[in-house]
Design a protein around this motif. Structure first.
Motif, PDB file in Angstrom:
ATOM      1  N   SER A   1      47.842  23.144  36.834  1.00 23.40           N
ATOM      2  CA  SER A   1      46.475  23.369  36.352  1.00 23.40           C
ATOM      3  C   SER A   1      45.502  22.467  37.098  1.00 23.40           C
ATOM      4  O   SER A   1      45.911  21.503  37.763  1.00 23.40           O
ATOM      5  CB  SER A   1      46.379  23.073  34.854  1.00 23.40           C
ATOM      6  N   VAL A   2      44.219  22.771  36.975  1.00 19.30           N
ATOM      7  CA  VAL A   2      43.199  21.926  37.626  1.00 19.30           C
ATOM      8  C   VAL A   2      43.199  20.514  37.041  1.00 19.30           C
ATOM      9  O   VAL A   2      43.170  19.534  37.801  1.00 19.30           O
ATOM     10  CB  VAL A   2      41.805  22.583  37.559  1.00 19.30           C
TER      11      VAL A   2
ATOM     12  N   LEU B   1      34.231  25.490  36.214  1.00 21.50           N
ATOM     13  CA  LEU B   1      34.708  26.806  35.790  1.00 21.50           C
ATOM     14  C   LEU B   1      35.401  27.529  36.934  1.00 21.50           C
ATOM     15  O   LEU B   1      36.516  28.059  36.790  1.00 21.50           O
ATOM     16  CB  LEU B   1      33.525  27.633  35.277  1.00 21.50           C
ATOM     17  N   MET B   2      34.749  27.548  38.115  1.00 21.94           N
ATOM     18  CA  MET B   2      35.316  28.318  39.225  1.00 21.94           C
ATOM     19  C   MET B   2      36.543  27.646  39.832  1.00 21.94           C
ATOM     20  O   MET B   2      37.408  28.328  40.374  1.00 21.94           O
ATOM     21  CB  MET B   2      34.244  28.599  40.276  1.00 21.94           C
ATOM     22  N   LEU B   3      36.677  26.329  39.718  1.00 25.28           N
ATOM     23  CA  LEU B   3      37.921  25.690  40.150  1.00 25.28           C
ATOM     24  C   LEU B   3      39.108  26.281  39.389  1.00 25.28           C
ATOM     25  O   LEU B   3      40.149  26.601  39.972  1.00 25.28           O
ATOM     26  CB  LEU B   3      37.864  24.178  39.934  1.00 25.28           C
ATOM     27  N   HIS B   4      38.939  26.436  38.082  1.00 22.27           N
ATOM     28  CA  HIS B   4      40.015  27.004  37.263  1.00 22.27           C
ATOM     29  C   HIS B   4      40.265  28.469  37.632  1.00 22.27           C
ATOM     30  O   HIS B   4      41.416  28.896  37.740  1.00 22.27           O
ATOM     31  CB  HIS B   4      39.653  26.910  35.778  1.00 22.27           C
TER      32      HIS B   4
ATOM     33  N   GLU C   1      43.789  30.180  39.559  1.00 28.33           N
ATOM     34  CA  GLU C   1      44.465  31.371  39.024  1.00 28.33           C
ATOM     35  C   GLU C   1      44.450  32.515  40.039  1.00 28.33           C
ATOM     36  O   GLU C   1      45.454  33.226  40.217  1.00 28.33           O
ATOM     37  CB  GLU C   1      43.785  31.793  37.716  1.00 28.33           C
ATOM     38  N   GLN C   2      43.308  32.682  40.727  1.00 24.60           N
ATOM     39  CA  GLN C   2      43.183  33.734  41.749  1.00 24.60           C
ATOM     40  C   GLN C   2      44.238  33.566  42.849  1.00 24.60           C
ATOM     41  O   GLN C   2      44.939  34.524  43.205  1.00 24.60           O
ATOM     42  CB  GLN C   2      41.786  33.686  42.382  1.00 24.60           C
ATOM     43  N   ILE C   3      44.350  32.362  43.404  1.00 22.36           N
ATOM     44  CA  ILE C   3      45.283  32.122  44.512  1.00 22.36           C
ATOM     45  C   ILE C   3      46.719  32.328  44.040  1.00 22.36           C
ATOM     46  O   ILE C   3      47.543  32.929  44.740  1.00 22.36           O
ATOM     47  CB  ILE C   3      45.096  30.699  45.092  1.00 22.36           C
TER      48      ILE C   3
ATOM     49  N   HIS D   1      37.848  30.886  28.799  1.00 23.96           N
ATOM     50  CA  HIS D   1      36.822  30.984  29.853  1.00 23.96           C
ATOM     51  C   HIS D   1      37.404  31.671  31.087  1.00 23.96           C
ATOM     52  O   HIS D   1      36.776  32.537  31.690  1.00 23.96           O
ATOM     53  CB  HIS D   1      36.343  29.586  30.285  1.00 23.96           C
ATOM     54  N   VAL D   2      38.605  31.236  31.477  1.00 26.98           N
ATOM     55  CA  VAL D   2      39.230  31.738  32.701  1.00 26.98           C
ATOM     56  C   VAL D   2      39.707  33.175  32.507  1.00 26.98           C
ATOM     57  O   VAL D   2      39.481  34.044  33.361  1.00 26.98           O
ATOM     58  CB  VAL D   2      40.404  30.825  33.125  1.00 26.98           C
TER      59      VAL D   2
END
Length: 365
Positions: free
Chosen positions: A244-245, A274-277, A281-283, A345-346
């Protein structure tokens, strides 16, 4: 009155299709018009037996080369999101379709990534059959700095970097110099920038037998040996392999006496929490996906970036405001801290906005 020069110059010289991005004042940032011009040329040449290969470059204010493409036109994103302009939706749908076209192109497609090559510039170069860099190249996917994520297939190509390098590059937006891009697997060959004009001219004047001969000719001018990676790969894997971040941050804090760890931690603290999380997940998801599925996921994500919290409340609109509109470099991220981002959020970003049969990129193979 003279008509303005086209933002994309498309020509066939000899048997090679030559594309020049020609918006130097904006560092060749992609507009919807440019995306459409690129797509139209590539589709026409795909079936044209007179065109055996394609090459693409950018121009800077001094002339050819020197800048490739700084990405998508983020000022347009900002204006369109605030105005509810439907062309924002068209932009991403058509851009990602273009990225797919380049990755799956049946003829050699050679990208001369001289100068800045970021975001959307990576989208039109990473799918190339030959990715050429110079000592002036600056490659990055810096989207977490504007409350966005590395799109244009970034999930696909970053997740395929060795170890957890993809997570590191995606979360921090680290800028790679030309030879560093070879080390990361994001370029195939290096050439001195001063040699580019003659090489480009030779593409149109040499009687090539077939597309493979064009690519071999360019490759014969390149150095392909990658130098040792300038980042500490063991530390990259140890930190960015965390689940996790917050765990990544904790690992970097534990090693903060090390200069690389301290610098990396400071960078993450400036990015959208927010976008770090979302990006982590995207990668991780993209690593198990083919290109078309990754682009469909990214199309879902970008829709959420602008519509989960519409208008000025969008994390992306706020990030662009701070960097490129008001230029105060003080984005008001929401949530403000990495520790305040919840799984809910994610998860909201990964909820598909369309049923599969109505997805704007459903036709991608």
């Amino acid at each position: 009155m003279s008509s303005p020069e086209p933002t994309v110059i498309v020509e066939v010289q000899g048997r090679v299709g030559l594309i020049t991005l020609n918006r130097p004042k904006a560092l060749n940032a992609l507009s919807l018009e440019m995306i459409r011009a690129l797509g139209a040329a590539l589709i026409a040449w795909r079936e044209d037996p007179g065109v055996i290969a394609v090459a693409i470059r950018g121009v800077n204010k001094e002339g050819p080369f020197g800048a490739f493409c700084a990405g998508g036109d983020i000022r347009f994103f900002h204006q369109a999101a605030l105005a509810g302009n439907p062309e924002l939706e068209d932009f991403f749908t058509e851009e990602y379709a273009l990225n797919h076209l380049i990755h799956t192109y049946p003829k050699p497609y050679i990208a001369f990534m001289d100068g800045i090559c970021m975001g959307g510039g990576m989208g039109i170069s990473q799918g190339a059959s030959l990715r050429v860099v110079t000592e002036r190249s600056k490659l990055a996917m810096p989207e977490t700095n504007i409350g966005l994520f590395p799109d244009v297939g970034g999930g696909y190509f970053l997740s395929r970097c060795s170890g957890h390098l993809g997570e590191y590059l995606a979360l921090t937006g680290r800028v790679l110099q030309g030879r560093e891009a070879l080390s990361a697997g994001l370029a195939d060959g290096h050439i001195e920038a001063q040699r580019l004009p003659n090489l480009w001219a030779s593409l149109g004047s040499t009687p090539f037998e077939n597309g493979e001969a064009v690519q071999r000719w360019v490759e014969s001018h390149l150095q392909s040996a990658a130098p040792a990676a300038p980042w500490p790969m063991a530390q990259v894997n140890a930190a960015f392999g965390q689940a996790s971040v917050p765990a990544i941050v904790a690992a970097l804090e534990a090693a903060a006496s090390d200069a690389w760890a301290a610098e990396t931690l400071a960078t993450l603290r400036q990015r959208s929490p927010l976008m770090l999380h979302v990006v982590l997940e995207q990668i991780r998801r993209a690593r198990g996906m083919g290109l078309a599925d990754d682009l469909r996921m990214e199309r879902n994500l970008v829709r959420r970036c602008f519509h989960l919290r519409p208008g000025a409340a969008s994390e992306t609109v706020e990030g662009i405001r701070a960097l490129a509109v008001d230029k105060d470099h003080s984005p008001r991220w929401n949530p403000a801290r990495i520790e305040d981002v919840s799984p809910e959020h994610v998860a909201a970003f990964f909820e598909p906005p369309w049923p599969a049969f109505a997805h704007p990129l459903r036709a991608l193979g």
